[in-house]
Design an enzyme around this catalytic site. Sequence first.
Site, PDB file in Angstrom:
ATOM      1  N   ASP A  46       0.832  -1.199   0.000  1.00 12.65           N
ATOM      2  CA  ASP A  46       0.000   0.000   0.000  1.00 12.65           C
ATOM      3  C   ASP A  46       0.873   1.258   0.000  1.00 12.65           C
ATOM      4  OD1 ASP A  46      -2.508   1.551   0.420  1.00 12.65           O
ATOM      5  OD2 ASP A  46      -1.629   1.932   2.391  1.00 12.65           O
ATOM      6  N   GLU A 106      -1.845  -5.070  -3.708  1.00 11.73           N
ATOM      7  CA  GLU A 106      -0.892  -4.466  -2.774  1.00 11.73           C
ATOM      8  C   GLU A 106       0.083  -5.498  -2.220  1.00 11.73           C
ATOM      9  OE1 GLU A 106      -3.959  -0.943  -1.281  1.00 11.73           O
ATOM     10  OE2 GLU A 106      -3.657  -2.746  -0.062  1.00 11.73           O
TER      11      GLU A 106
END
Length: 353
Positions: free
Chosen positions: A49, A141
Amino acid sequence: MNKKDLQFIQDQIGYNFRNTDLLQQAFVRRSYAKEYGGEDNEILEFIGDKVLDLIVVKLLAEKYGCFIRDYEDFDPNGEFDEFSCDKNEAELTELKKKLVQKKTLADRIAILDLADYLIMGNGDVQKNINQQMSVKEDLFEAILGAVALDSNWNMEALQDVVEIMLNPDSYFDEDQEDNYVGLIQEWTLKRYGMVPWYHFEKVSQAVWYIPFDGISSSYNGSPELKHTCLLKLGNLNTIFRSFGPSKSAARKAACELAYKKLEQDNLLFSIRDEIPNPNRDDAISQLEILARRGYFSIPFYDFAQEYDNNGNPVWQCTCHIKEMAKHFFAESSSKKQAKKQAAYQMLKYTLLS
């Protein structure tokens, strides 16, 4: 996962892992780890992320910004320049939000055909958790997190992977006709029901003398052309090869090469390929299918009712499409039949335009 699965995933994301256990971990859901032990992908999601945010900001700065020399520099004799950007902070924020939002990441995982490789516990399998948008976002992610650790935070490798997985040009560029990566993806899915196959390699001197059995762009030995991309489209026998300063650039060039070859050979889909059996009974829904696939806006209909000499009702219907120069009129004793006939005339016109 077997070796074939791992190689497919690595080809799709443009990165070869030294530690393939990390790559597999990126696909392990917590539900599986709870049932069978081992590590899941949640920490990799956290890392990925933050990596995604950084790389997307870097891409935006590179695309819209540059260093310029200002005539009011404090040190006019120095080598330092100021940074200028074509977009303001609010515009950059909106672009970044669009690129990293859940829907974008989930769509990209679906396009890359990676969700089916998730390793899940029995409960997740029964609920088809791998089709949820948030789960696909997590996977995107987690893959980036795995690449970050495996590459020891190599920025070039991370940017390559983000560019290949995210294909940001499809969001930056207003002229989608030049989005050859997206066009090739769409063509291959329609023709073969599968995603294109990519393979990336570092350019070596071998390029000069090893025969290549396919269609290749020219290679002039430029040191800037560091990467090559091989592209295969489903069961099409031809392999395409091109070069670029990055893996993403090499992929774009290979897709452009393939698209122009398909165009030359009259293999591209047209609006006529979308409706295999145009007919009056299905014309209303068939027009809507074409509209939802982006060929034109949703059709609209005007109705009027009159009566014949015997006092029987006669329905009149006119079919319009905003982008079309012509509209089509039909009449019938049935409102529904009048609409079908007007839609069918418009359908025939659009398929021949």
